[in-house]
Motif scaffolding. Structure first.
Motif, PDB file in Angstrom:
ATOM      1  N   ARG A 111      -5.320  13.137  28.134  1.00 30.77           N
ATOM      2  CA  ARG A 111      -4.046  12.484  27.776  1.00 30.77           C
ATOM      3  C   ARG A 111      -2.870  13.421  27.972  1.00 30.77           C
ATOM      4  O   ARG A 111      -1.726  12.983  28.161  1.00 30.77           O
ATOM      5  CB  ARG A 111      -4.099  12.019  26.322  1.00 30.77           C
ATOM      6  CG  ARG A 111      -5.103  10.911  26.076  1.00 30.77           C
ATOM      7  CD  ARG A 111      -5.089  10.477  24.618  1.00 30.77           C
ATOM      8  NE  ARG A 111      -6.083   9.449  24.359  1.00 30.77           N
ATOM      9  CZ  ARG A 111      -5.890   8.156  24.570  1.00 30.77           C
ATOM     10  NH1 ARG A 111      -4.728   7.749  25.042  1.00 30.77           N
ATOM     11  NH2 ARG A 111      -6.830   7.281  24.315  1.00 30.77           N
ATOM     12  N   GLU A 112      -3.127  14.735  27.905  1.00 26.78           N
ATOM     13  CA  GLU A 112      -2.043  15.702  28.040  1.00 26.78           C
ATOM     14  C   GLU A 112      -1.362  15.605  29.404  1.00 26.78           C
ATOM     15  O   GLU A 112      -0.146  15.800  29.518  1.00 26.78           O
ATOM     16  CB  GLU A 112      -2.574  17.133  27.843  1.00 26.78           C
ATOM     17  CG  GLU A 112      -2.932  17.492  26.413  1.00 26.78           C
ATOM     18  CD  GLU A 112      -4.248  16.893  25.967  1.00 26.78           C
ATOM     19  OE1 GLU A 112      -4.996  16.382  26.835  1.00 26.78           O
ATOM     20  OE2 GLU A 112      -4.547  16.920  24.752  1.00 26.78           O
ATOM     21  N   GLN A 113      -2.145  15.279  30.429  1.00 24.24           N
ATOM     22  CA  GLN A 113      -1.551  15.173  31.765  1.00 24.24           C
ATOM     23  C   GLN A 113      -0.565  14.004  31.831  1.00 24.24           C
ATOM     24  O   GLN A 113       0.467  14.099  32.492  1.00 24.24           O
ATOM     25  CB  GLN A 113      -2.662  14.998  32.812  1.00 24.24           C
ATOM     26  CG  GLN A 113      -3.523  16.225  32.986  1.00 24.24           C
ATOM     27  CD  GLN A 113      -4.384  16.134  34.229  1.00 24.24           C
ATOM     28  OE1 GLN A 113      -3.879  15.925  35.323  1.00 24.24           O
ATOM     29  NE2 GLN A 113      -5.682  16.309  34.063  1.00 24.24           N
ATOM     30  N   ARG A 114      -0.907  12.913  31.155  1.00 24.20           N
ATOM     31  CA  ARG A 114       0.007  11.763  31.144  1.00 24.20           C
ATOM     32  C   ARG A 114       1.293  12.111  30.416  1.00 24.20           C
ATOM     33  O   ARG A 114       2.391  11.796  30.899  1.00 24.20           O
ATOM     34  CB  ARG A 114      -0.666  10.562  30.465  1.00 24.20           C
ATOM     35  CG  ARG A 114       0.251   9.352  30.318  1.00 24.20           C
ATOM     36  CD  ARG A 114      -0.422   8.196  29.597  1.00 24.20           C
ATOM     37  NE  ARG A 114       0.537   7.130  29.328  1.00 24.20           N
ATOM     38  CZ  ARG A 114       0.894   6.205  30.204  1.00 24.20           C
ATOM     39  NH1 ARG A 114       0.367   6.218  31.400  1.00 24.20           N
ATOM     40  NH2 ARG A 114       1.776   5.278  29.885  1.00 24.20           N
ATOM     41  N   GLU A 115       1.140  12.776  29.281  1.00 18.75           N
ATOM     42  CA  GLU A 115       2.330  13.154  28.516  1.00 18.75           C
ATOM     43  C   GLU A 115       3.213  14.101  29.319  1.00 18.75           C
ATOM     44  O   GLU A 115       4.444  13.986  29.314  1.00 18.75           O
ATOM     45  CB  GLU A 115       1.895  13.804  27.203  1.00 18.75           C
ATOM     46  CG  GLU A 115       1.219  12.835  26.243  1.00 18.75           C
ATOM     47  CD  GLU A 115       0.528  13.538  25.079  1.00 18.75           C
ATOM     48  OE1 GLU A 115       0.617  14.790  25.020  1.00 18.75           O
ATOM     49  OE2 GLU A 115      -0.076  12.842  24.240  1.00 18.75           O
ATOM     50  N   ALA A 116       2.589  15.047  30.041  1.00 12.09           N
ATOM     51  CA  ALA A 116       3.365  15.991  30.859  1.00 12.09           C
ATOM     52  C   ALA A 116       4.082  15.260  31.995  1.00 12.09           C
ATOM     53  O   ALA A 116       5.248  15.547  32.299  1.00 12.09           O
ATOM     54  CB  ALA A 116       2.434  17.063  31.423  1.00 12.09           C
ATOM     55  N   ALA A 117       3.376  14.284  32.615  1.00 13.57           N
ATOM     56  CA  ALA A 117       3.985  13.534  33.722  1.00 13.57           C
ATOM     57  C   ALA A 117       5.157  12.697  33.234  1.00 13.57           C
ATOM     58  O   ALA A 117       6.205  12.622  33.896  1.00 13.57           O
ATOM     59  CB  ALA A 117       2.916  12.640  34.367  1.00 13.57           C
ATOM     60  N   MET A 118       5.000  12.062  32.069  1.00 16.98           N
ATOM     61  CA  MET A 118       6.093  11.251  31.519  1.00 16.98           C
ATOM     62  C   MET A 118       7.282  12.139  31.145  1.00 16.98           C
ATOM     63  O   MET A 118       8.443  11.745  31.288  1.00 16.98           O
ATOM     64  CB  MET A 118       5.603  10.485  30.278  1.00 16.98           C
ATOM     65  CG  MET A 118       4.484   9.477  30.528  1.00 16.98           C
ATOM     66  SD  MET A 118       4.894   8.149  31.682  1.00 16.98           S
ATOM     67  CE  MET A 118       3.920   8.641  33.116  1.00 16.98           C
ATOM     68  N   ALA A 119       6.971  13.358  30.676  1.00 15.15           N
ATOM     69  CA  ALA A 119       8.037  14.274  30.240  1.00 15.15           C
ATOM     70  C   ALA A 119       8.935  14.694  31.397  1.00 15.15           C
ATOM     71  O   ALA A 119      10.126  14.959  31.205  1.00 15.15           O
ATOM     72  CB  ALA A 119       7.414  15.514  29.580  1.00 15.15           C
ATOM     73  N   ILE A 120       8.382  14.762  32.599  1.00 13.06           N
ATOM     74  CA  ILE A 120       9.207  15.166  33.749  1.00 13.06           C
ATOM     75  C   ILE A 120       9.775  13.954  34.488  1.00 13.06           C
ATOM     76  O   ILE A 120      10.289  14.071  35.594  1.00 13.06           O
ATOM     77  CB  ILE A 120       8.392  16.043  34.732  1.00 13.06           C
ATOM     78  CG1 ILE A 120       7.200  15.260  35.294  1.00 13.06           C
ATOM     79  CG2 ILE A 120       7.944  17.332  34.067  1.00 13.06           C
ATOM     80  CD1 ILE A 120       6.456  16.006  36.401  1.00 13.06           C
TER      81      ILE A 120
END
Length: 214
Positions: A111-120
């Motif tokens: 899930r961390e990858q999704r959160e990182a992608a949404m953050a950028i």
């Protein structure tokens, strides 16, 4: 002793097995992915319906599914070609197994990858296409290829509706020559060749997915 005519019939049967299985696999992999996406979204009613379909398809013997589709279609006013009925049955069977393989990959994805992608500022579609899909494809490929191998080995089920596949040709040659061993061994070699091609395609797909995941 295998004659050139017998080899020709075996190659025709192998081609029938290969193209019907290939079409079913291609549709089944994509359909399985769509089903897994819909189940992951947990849409009310749709989630339950798809879960029921997967349970029924996985529990039903392939030969029974082939017969059910081919024999019941005329009842609903649908005239199905034998090849179409065979492809439909194989596709429904393999899509159910593929959907569970894809869904397992979705559930285990970080899930961390999704959160990182949404953050950028990445959109969900771009995140799915460029980050998630290549990675889950790599993790799912061994399971998907195993399922493809099982489907090819289970494809003789389509012979019950009159399709002349590799196994049916083998039986015919054995019945005529009264020497079952040579055609059976030849058919085994042809099945292994088809499976080997599948494994080679898996390696090609893994290399491509690895490049996309970089």
């Amino acid at each position: 002793m295998m004659t050139s005519g017998a080899w020709g019939l075996l190659f025709q049967g192998a081609w029938t097995t290969a193209w019907i299985s290939g079409v079913s696999i291609a549709i089944g992999v994509v359909l399985g992915l769509v089903i897994a996406l819909l189940r992951t979204a947990r849409i009310p009613f749709v989630h339950q319906v798809l879960g029921l379909y997967i349970s029924i398809a996985r529990a039903t013997p392939l030969v029974t599914l082939v017969l059910f589709i081919f024999m019941t279609a005329p009842t609903f006013g649908i005239s199905l070609n034998r090849n179409v009925a065979g492809i439909l049955a194989l596709t429904l069977n393999t899509a159910a197994f593929n959907a569970e393989i894809w869904r397992s990959a979705f559930n285990n994805f970080s899930r961390e990858q999704r959160e990182a992608a949404m953050a950028i500022g990445m959109t969900p579609y771009v995140y799915f296409r460029r980050i998630m899909l290549p990675q889950i494809t790599i993790t799912s490929l061994p399971g998907l290829v195993n399922e493809m191998s099982f489907l090819i080995k289970g494809s003789p089920a389509i012979a019950v509706i009159g399709i002349v596949d590799l196994t049916r040709v083998t039986n015919r040659i054995s019945a005529v020559t009264y020497e079952p061993l040579p055609p059976i061994l030849a058919a085994a070699v042809l099945y292994m060749a088809i499976i080997s091609l599948l494994v080679w395609l898996q390696r090609v797909a893994e290399r491509k997915a690895n490049r996309l995941a970089v």
